[in-house]
Write an enzyme that holds these catalytic residues in place. Structure first.
Site, PDB file in Angstrom:
ATOM      1  CD  GLU A 112      -2.718   1.037   2.633  1.00 29.75           C
ATOM      2  OE1 GLU A 112      -2.166   0.693   3.701  1.00 29.75           O
ATOM      3  OE2 GLU A 112      -3.927   1.318   2.556  1.00 29.75           O
ATOM      4  CD  GLU A 204      -5.938   6.767   4.886  1.00 24.84           C
ATOM      5  OE1 GLU A 204      -5.341   6.655   3.806  1.00 24.84           O
ATOM      6  OE2 GLU A 204      -5.794   5.970   5.840  1.00 24.84           O
TER       7      GLU A 204
END
Ligand SMILES: *[C@@H]1O[C@H](CO)[C@@H](O)[C@H](O)[C@H]1NC(C)=O
Ligand SMILES: *[C@@H]1O[C@H](CO)[C@@H](O)[C@H](O)[C@H]1NC(C)=O
Ligand SMILES: *[C@@H]1O[C@H](CO)[C@@H](O)[C@H](O)[C@H]1NC(C)=O
Length: 222
Positions: A112, A204
C-alpha cells in the site's frame, strides 16, 4: 471489468471472514469502485462509525467531508496505476489523522503506497522506519518511510503487508506528482513494488485512540 469486480468483492471479504479491525468498530466496506467518469476510476472505502461523505464529481473532481470515528479513503484516479505525471488542484482542510496523497496498491508483493502532499497529524503512534530522502526537480523534496500493517484490510482481504511513504517536506495542495520518480526512488532504497493495482488522488481520515479526524476537501485531477 472482471478484475475490478474481484477487487470490489475482495474489499467485502474482511467484513465477512476476518477478525475485526482493532482500532474501530463497524465493518470495513467498499462503497464503490470503477465508476468510470470522465475516464477516471472512483474509489470509496470506509469502516467504523464516523460520518464519511465522499461525492464523485464531474471529470476528475470529487468532494469529501468527514467527522467522528472510524476511517475512510476516497478519491479518483486510474486502474491500473503506474508511471504518470498527476496534475491536481483544489482545497484540503483536515484536522486529526489523515492524508492528502497519491495513494495506490500493488500485488506480489502486496504494498500500500502513499505520496503524501499534506496532512494534519501524520503518524499517530504508528512506528514508521525512515529510509531516506530525495528531491524531484520542480516538484519538491520528500522523506521516505516504510511501515508494517498486520492483519489489516487490504485489496486481497485481511492481510499483513508493507506500506511505502513519500512525505513532501513542505506541505502543499496542488501541483504535479510524477509517480514514476517516486517508484524509482523507492526502488533505489530497496523498496520493491509489485504489479500495479489501482491508484487515486486520495483523501483519507481516521480515528486513532482519542484523536479523531474531521475536515473537508474538494479536489480535481487535470
Ligand atoms: C458533506 O458532503 C455531503 C455529500 O456531498 C453534502 O451533502 C453535505 O452538504 C456536506 N456537508 C458539509 C458540512 O459540507
Ligand atoms: C494508533 O495508535 C496506536 C498506538 O497509540 C498504534 O499502535 C497504531 O498503529 C495506530 N494506528 C494508526 C493507523 O496509526
Ligand atoms: C537527506 O538526508 C541527508 C542525510 O540525513 C541530509 O544530510 C540531507 O540534508 C537530507 N536532504 C533533504 C532534502 O532532506
Amino acid at each position: 471489468m472482471y478484475s475490478l469486480l474481484i477487487l470490489a468483492a475482495s474489499f467485502l471479504l474482511p467484513a465477512a471472514l476476518a477478525a475485526p479491525v482493532a482500532e474501530v468498530s463497524g465493518e470495513p466496506q467498499m462503497i464503490q469502485i470503477d465508476k468510470r467518469q470522465g475516464g477516471y476510476t472512483w474509489s470509496f472505502w470506509q469502516e467504523g462509525s464516523g460520518s464519511h461523505n465522499c461525492q464523485n464529481g464531474q471529470g476528475g473532481s470529487y468532494t469529501a467531508n468527514w467527522s467522528g470515528g472510524g476511517g475512510f479513503v476516497c478519491g479518483k484516479g486510474w486502474s491500473p496505476g503506474g508511471n504518470r505525471a498527476v496534475k491536481y488542484s483544489g482545497t484540503y482542510k483536515p484536522t486529526g489523522p489523515g492524508y492528502l496523497s497519491l495513494y495506490g496498491w500493488t500485488k506480489n508483493p502486496l504494498v500500500e503506497y502513499y505520496i503524501v502532499e499534506s496532512y494534519d497529524i501524520l503518524a499517530p503512534g504508528e512506528p514508521w522506519t525512515k529510509k531516506g530522502n530525495f528531491t524531484i526537480d520542480g516538484e519538491g523534496a520528500y522523506d521516505v518511510y516504510t511501515s508494517q500493517r498486520v492483519n489489516k484490510p487490504s485489496i486481497v482481504g485481511t492481510a499483513t503487508f508493507t506500506q511505502y511513504w513519500s512525505v513532501r517536506q513542505e506541505k502543499r495542495v496542488g501541483g504535479t506528482i510524477s509517480t514514476g520518480k517516486h517508484f524509482d526512488a523507492w526502488n533505489k532504497l530497496g523498496m520493491r513494488l509489485g504489479q500495479q493495482d489501482y491508484m487515486i488522488l486520495a483523501t483519507e481520515g481516521f480515528a486513532n485512540g482519542t484523536k479523531t479526524a474531521s475536515g473537508s476537501s474538494a479536489l480535481s485531477l487535470s
